[in-house]
Write a protein that holds these residues in place. Structure first.
Motif, mmCIF file in Angstrom:
data_model
loop_
_atom_site.group_PDB
_atom_site.id
_atom_site.type_symbol
_atom_site.label_atom_id
_atom_site.label_comp_id
_atom_site.label_asym_id
_atom_site.label_seq_id
_atom_site.Cartn_x
_atom_site.Cartn_y
_atom_site.Cartn_z
ATOM 1 N N PHE A 147 3.835 -1.137 -30.771
ATOM 2 C CA PHE A 147 4.841 -0.085 -30.851
ATOM 3 C C PHE A 147 5.185 0.194 -32.304
ATOM 4 C CE2 PHE A 147 9.334 1.330 -30.025
ATOM 5 C CZ PHE A 147 8.986 2.492 -29.370
ATOM 6 N N TYR A 148 5.025 1.405 -32.698
ATOM 7 C CA TYR A 148 5.230 1.747 -34.101
ATOM 8 C C TYR A 148 6.705 1.646 -34.475
ATOM 9 C CZ TYR A 148 5.857 4.834 -38.099
ATOM 10 O OH TYR A 148 6.215 5.360 -39.294
ATOM 11 N N ALA A 149 6.971 0.783 -35.438
ATOM 12 C CA ALA A 149 8.368 0.552 -35.783
ATOM 13 C C ALA A 149 8.817 1.451 -36.916
ATOM 14 C CB ALA A 149 8.559 -0.911 -36.146
ATOM 15 N N GLY A 150 8.540 2.738 -36.820
ATOM 16 C CA GLY A 150 8.967 3.673 -37.856
ATOM 17 C C GLY A 150 10.447 3.963 -37.708
ATOM 18 N N SER A 151 10.961 4.751 -38.643
ATOM 19 C CA SER A 151 12.400 4.988 -38.556
ATOM 20 C C SER A 151 12.716 5.938 -37.409
ATOM 21 C CB SER A 151 12.898 5.554 -39.881
ATOM 22 O OG SER A 151 11.976 6.509 -40.348
ATOM 23 N N GLY A 152 11.845 6.930 -37.191
ATOM 24 C CA GLY A 152 12.050 7.815 -36.049
ATOM 25 C C GLY A 152 11.102 7.385 -34.947
ATOM 26 N N ARG A 153 11.237 7.964 -33.770
ATOM 27 C CA ARG A 153 10.296 7.641 -32.712
ATOM 28 C C ARG A 153 9.793 8.919 -32.076
ATOM 29 N NH1 ARG A 153 6.977 4.252 -32.108
ATOM 30 N NH2 ARG A 153 7.083 4.409 -29.870
ATOM 31 N N ILE A 154 9.314 9.828 -32.910
ATOM 32 C CA ILE A 154 8.692 11.028 -32.353
ATOM 33 C C ILE A 154 7.224 10.656 -32.194
ATOM 34 C CG2 ILE A 154 8.181 13.459 -32.758
ATOM 35 C CD1 ILE A 154 10.667 13.335 -34.682
ATOM 36 N N ILE A 155 6.839 10.475 -30.956
ATOM 37 C CA ILE A 155 5.524 9.896 -30.715
ATOM 38 C C ILE A 155 4.459 10.986 -30.593
ATOM 39 C CG2 ILE A 155 4.173 8.616 -28.994
ATOM 40 C CD1 ILE A 155 6.019 6.879 -30.554
ATOM 41 N N LEU A 174 -2.170 5.033 -37.448
ATOM 42 C CA LEU A 174 -1.104 4.397 -38.228
ATOM 43 C C LEU A 174 -1.704 3.539 -39.353
ATOM 44 C CD1 LEU A 174 1.887 3.852 -38.615
ATOM 45 C CD2 LEU A 174 1.677 1.928 -37.035
ATOM 46 N N GLN A 175 -2.774 2.812 -38.995
ATOM 47 C CA GLN A 175 -3.450 2.001 -40.010
ATOM 48 C C GLN A 175 -3.963 2.892 -41.145
ATOM 49 O OE1 GLN A 175 -7.125 -0.804 -39.955
ATOM 50 N NE2 GLN A 175 -6.339 -0.782 -37.874
ATOM 51 N N ALA A 176 -4.594 4.019 -40.756
ATOM 52 C CA ALA A 176 -5.140 4.936 -41.763
ATOM 53 C C ALA A 176 -4.023 5.535 -42.618
ATOM 54 C CB ALA A 176 -5.937 6.041 -41.079
ATOM 55 N N PHE A 214 3.390 10.800 -37.903
ATOM 56 C CA PHE A 214 4.582 9.965 -37.682
ATOM 57 C C PHE A 214 5.743 10.535 -38.480
ATOM 58 C CE2 PHE A 214 0.862 7.218 -37.170
ATOM 59 C CZ PHE A 214 1.040 6.860 -35.848
ATOM 60 N N ALA A 215 6.360 11.557 -37.920
ATOM 61 C CA ALA A 215 7.424 12.242 -38.653
ATOM 62 C C ALA A 215 8.718 11.447 -38.587
ATOM 63 C CB ALA A 215 7.640 13.624 -38.056
ATOM 64 N N VAL A 216 9.444 11.493 -39.675
ATOM 65 C CA VAL A 216 10.740 10.810 -39.651
ATOM 66 C C VAL A 216 11.732 11.567 -38.768
ATOM 67 C CG1 VAL A 216 10.732 9.451 -41.754
ATOM 68 C CG2 VAL A 216 11.173 11.898 -41.894
ATOM 69 N N ASP A 217 11.645 12.882 -38.777
ATOM 70 C CA ASP A 217 12.496 13.674 -37.889
ATOM 71 C C ASP A 217 11.820 15.018 -37.600
ATOM 72 O OD1 ASP A 217 12.866 15.296 -40.127
ATOM 73 O OD2 ASP A 217 14.576 14.111 -40.802
ATOM 74 N N MET A 218 12.429 15.765 -36.696
ATOM 75 C CA MET A 218 11.827 17.021 -36.244
ATOM 76 C C MET A 218 11.654 18.025 -37.383
ATOM 77 S SD MET A 218 10.607 17.582 -33.516
ATOM 78 C CE MET A 218 10.351 17.030 -31.895
ATOM 79 N N GLU A 219 12.634 18.076 -38.265
ATOM 80 C CA GLU A 219 12.586 19.038 -39.351
ATOM 81 C C GLU A 219 11.361 18.797 -40.240
ATOM 82 O OE1 GLU A 219 16.283 18.967 -41.454
ATOM 83 O OE2 GLU A 219 15.478 20.393 -42.932
ATOM 84 N N THR A 220 11.112 17.531 -40.533
ATOM 85 C CA THR A 220 9.957 17.207 -41.376
ATOM 86 C C THR A 220 8.653 17.506 -40.635
ATOM 87 O OG1 THR A 220 11.338 15.355 -42.025
ATOM 88 C CG2 THR A 220 9.166 15.472 -43.022
ATOM 89 N N LEU A 221 8.683 17.272 -39.337
ATOM 90 C CA LEU A 221 7.489 17.563 -38.547
ATOM 91 C C LEU A 221 7.142 19.060 -38.629
ATOM 92 C CD1 LEU A 221 5.298 16.931 -36.486
ATOM 93 C CD2 LEU A 221 6.995 17.059 -34.679
ATOM 94 N N VAL A 222 8.160 19.894 -38.504
ATOM 95 C CA VAL A 222 7.930 21.342 -38.573
ATOM 96 C C VAL A 222 7.354 21.716 -39.945
ATOM 97 C CG1 VAL A 222 9.100 23.593 -38.591
ATOM 98 C CG2 VAL A 222 9.683 21.887 -36.845
#
Ligand SMILES: Nc1ncnc2c1ncn2[C@@H]1O[C@H](COP(=O)(O)OP(=O)(O)OP(=O)(O)O)[C@@H](O)[C@H]1O
Length: 696
Positions: A147-155, A174-176, A214-222
């Motif tokens: 389970f990816y332990a990033g700060s956000g969990r937008i999978i 994730l490794q890459a 692996f975006a920290v939040d939706m805004e960054t993903l956009v």
């Protein structure tokens, strides 16, 4: 800057084989290769299909019926049952501190060996609550340790195959990403000039790659997506702009002289006045032909807008300058028809024409070929037969191809290669939505004939269920009595000419025994011999046959102005572009015309499509609606016609970014080194399709 850019896209990490990652042995490498992933760069460009917000893991008792949710639980029991009908059902009970849930699979026995009591899992799926039992069927499962332990969990959810589970793909990416974060600087993998990044407020490529997965939040993903979409469209547009420039500066084509006597004679002999759009298109074509840069022009004309006469005048112009012209049509019927039309317009002025199709006898063919070669024939019309190796011209000056997307770009290029940089005119009656045209044909100049010749009335279009079929055919019979002619098009059977032909035969037999009894009818389908087809088309054209029952062989280009009724059986099976083409076979003369779409389909999207047909007569408006309704892949019915499979951009929804990227590309002065890089990247991205799109 440019040198740096050149290094990047072949950066060591990105071009490293996928086996470089932990956990990828030969077997996994084979499985990944089926997804088109051979290198770390390709893995990083394997973008998610969608995302799930798993930022809040719930406890089992908090899960809501009908919602897609995620929770963490431990396997307590694995069981395989058999249903009464013999299905194997796997049930796994899992537990957290608050309660118990049941995971269910059908006929997937291997699941029972995969999950053992004591394993901790992250489970996601649609929750079903029956009484006190909480069940998730076919859940998406990740081992909790992965389970990816990033700060956000937008999978991210990736396109994948059964062989490569989501969680494995996710953990490899994730490794890459971690390698990318730790061992590559942003400059080393940047593909866009800094000025463009700043001006358009874009993330760097490195930031975008990290966050698209692996975006920290939706805004960054956009923002990450916007950057990658921009990049893809920008590079594509740079490639197209480069092609256009190369055509302009590097090649020496034929410089036709301004119009002389022959062109004037052909124009003055027309029995009608050209429309404004026709005149404008003709001016553009003539200017191109009089320029030393070879013409590369696409004429988009709505059905019946009068493209053939434009081609005829352009052909006369090349002949006037001492060159030969060739026109290639997609079917024998069309080649015949164009030949007759061109002969009417050109032969009275001593222009020598010939036709070359697959059905000429050997002797005639040899003779025709001899006269191409010695220059005795001025204009040739033909099918694919024109691009065979032994077809040679004395001095080919103009190549016209009708119905562009029926030919691959390569086929067109083969005809062009029979001359020394001849001018090229491509004509299509399928209006291409603007955004698509910018992506696919961005390097071509485009003329548009939207206006129809005067006096044409819009074709009255009706959508009817089969309960009113009788009335429809009685109406058609009345029209025939009034002297008009009728087309009946039989349902489309994709992939099977044979079944399609059978259905046409059935409808023909029925109609000629009932509504069209004592009316001269004929049947036309793709399984018939070319001579038979031609004889029937000729009889229909001259009015001996009143009703033509046909498959879609009549779809493009057939011109019989006396035909006023088009009945389309099983209309729900056709796309908008195709229905519009079929409808375009009527309303080509002075009589009021009708198109009746028969269908019993009640599917919402189908009803919408048929309704649009009854409301819209303009092919360009329809094309845009079709694109919205069915998406770009479906637009041409098949995917093989030069439409690139974009990696991340969607030309329907990303129009704004497309226009921004296009304008940026047009205003960027690219150095040769940068263009080299662009070229290389495009080739990497589009592989096979690259040569289809760019090798013009
Ligand atoms: N300016 C005009 N005024 C009147 N009639 C015209 C004009 N231009 C063309 N026509 C006639 O309109 C008919 C349709 O022309 P043509 O076959 O060239 O159309 P098209 O654009 O090739 O159509 P499609 O794409 O449907 O095959 C022909 O009968 C032609 O003679």
């Amino acid at each position: 800057m440019t040198n740096k850019i050149k290094v990047i896209l072949i950066h060591k990490l990105l071009s490293s084989k996928i086996q470089f990652l932990k956990g990828v042995g030969p077997a996994n490498a084979v499985k990944l290769s089926k997804l088109g992933i051979l290198t770390i760069g390709q893995l990083l460009e394997h973008y998610p299909r969608r995302y799930e917000d798993r930022s809040k893991l719930k406890s089992i008792t908090e899960l809501t019926d009908g919602q897609y949710e995620s929770f963490r639980a431990v396997v307590i029991h694995v069981n395989e049952l058999k249903s009464r009908r013999g299905f194997k059902i796997i049930k796994i009970a899992v537990q957290d501190q608050a309660g118990v849930a049941q995971l269910t699979w059908f006929n997937q026995s291997y699941m029972k060996n995969k999950y053992k009591p004591g394993m901790e899992l992250i489970i996601s799926g649609k929750i079903q609550r029956h009484a006190n039992i909480i069940e998730v069927t076919k859940p998406d499962i990740e081992p909790a340790s992965e389970f990816y332990a990033g700060s956000g969990r937008i999978i991210p959810v990736y396109p994948t195959t059964e062989d490569v589970p989501q969680w494995r793909l996710r953990s490899l990416i994730l490794q890459a990403i971690n390698l990318l974060k730790n061992s590559v600087t942003p400059e080393e993998i940047e593909s866009l000039p800094t000025s463009i990044i700043d001006k358009h407020n874009l993330l760097t490529r490195k930031q975008a790659l990290v966050n698209i997965h692996f975006a920290v939040d939706m805004e960054t993903l956009v923002k990450a997506r916007r950057r990658l979409v921009f990049e893809e469209l920008f590079l594509l547009q740079c490639g197209l702009a480069y092609l256009k420039q190369r055509n302009k500066y590097n090649s020496k084509g034929i410089k036709h002289a301004p119009d002389g006597v022959l062109v004037a004679k052909v124009e003055n002999h027309l029995s009608f006045k050209l429309t404004n759009d026709q005149n404008k298109t003709l001016r553009e074509i003539k200017a191109d032909m009089e320029d030393v840069t070879p013409m590369q022009r696409l004429v988009q004309g709505d059905v019946g807008s009068g493209k053939t006469v434009i081609a005829a005048i352009a052909l006369a112009k090349t002949v006037e300058n001492g060159y030969q012209g060739a026109m290639m049509a997609p079917t024998e019927i069309l080649a015949e028809q164009h030949y007759h039309t061109l002969a009417q317009l050109l032969a009275p002025h001593s222009i020598k024409l010939a036709i070359l199709t697959g059905k000429l006898s050997r002797r005639t063919r040899d003779e025709v070929l001899r006269h191409f070669k010695d220059g005795a024939i001025d204009v040739v019309v033909g099918t694919h037969a024109l691009i065979q190796d032994d077809v040679e011209f004395a001095h080919l000056g103009l190549v016209v191809t009708d119905e562009q997307h029926r030919f691959g770009v390569r086929q067109r290029a083969r005809l062009e290669s029979k001359g020394n940089q001849p001018d090229v005119l491509i004509m299509t009656a399928t209006p291409i939505p603007r955004t698509m045209a910018l992506t696919v044909y961005g390097d071509l100049d485009v003329s548009i004939i939207r206006e129809l010749p005067p006096g044409r009335q819009p074709v009255a279009t009706y959508s009817r269920s089969n309960t009113r079929r009788n009335k429809v055919y009685l109406f058609a019979a009345e029209q025939i009595k009034a002297g008009r002619q009728v087309y009946v098009v039989c349902p489309l059977v994709e992939e099977s000419d044979k079944i399609e032909a059978q259905s046409a035969v059935k409808i023909y037999e029925e109609l000629s025994a009932t509504f069209f009894k004592n009316i001269p009818c004929a049947l036309l389908h793709g399984k018939m011999k070319p001579q038979e087809k031609e004889a029937i088309m000729t009889a229909f054209s001259c009015g001996d046959i009143k009703a033509l029952i046909a498959t879609t062989v009549i779809e493009v280009g057939v011109n019989v102005p006396n035909a006023t009724v088009m009945i389309i059986e099983g209309a729900d099976r056709f796309g908008l572009a195709q229905l519009h083409q079929l409808r375009g076979r009527v309303g080509r003369g002075k009589y009021k015309s009708y198109c009746i779409l028969l269908s019993d389909n009640t599917n919402e999207e189908t009803l919408e499509r048929l309704k649009i047909m009854t409301e819209v007569n303009d092919g360009f408006v329809l094309a845009d609606r079709d694109l919205l309704l069915r998406g770009p892949g479906q637009f041409f019915g098949t995917n093989q016609h030069g439409l690139p499979d974009l990696k991340i951009a969607n030309i329907v929804t990303d129009t704004d970014i497309l226009l921004e990227a296009r304008s940026a590309a047009q205003h960027t002065v690219c150095t040769p080194e940068y263009l080299d890089t662009v070229w290389q990247t495009l080739q990497n991205w589009f592989g096979e399709k690259f040569s289809m799109i760019f090798c013009r």
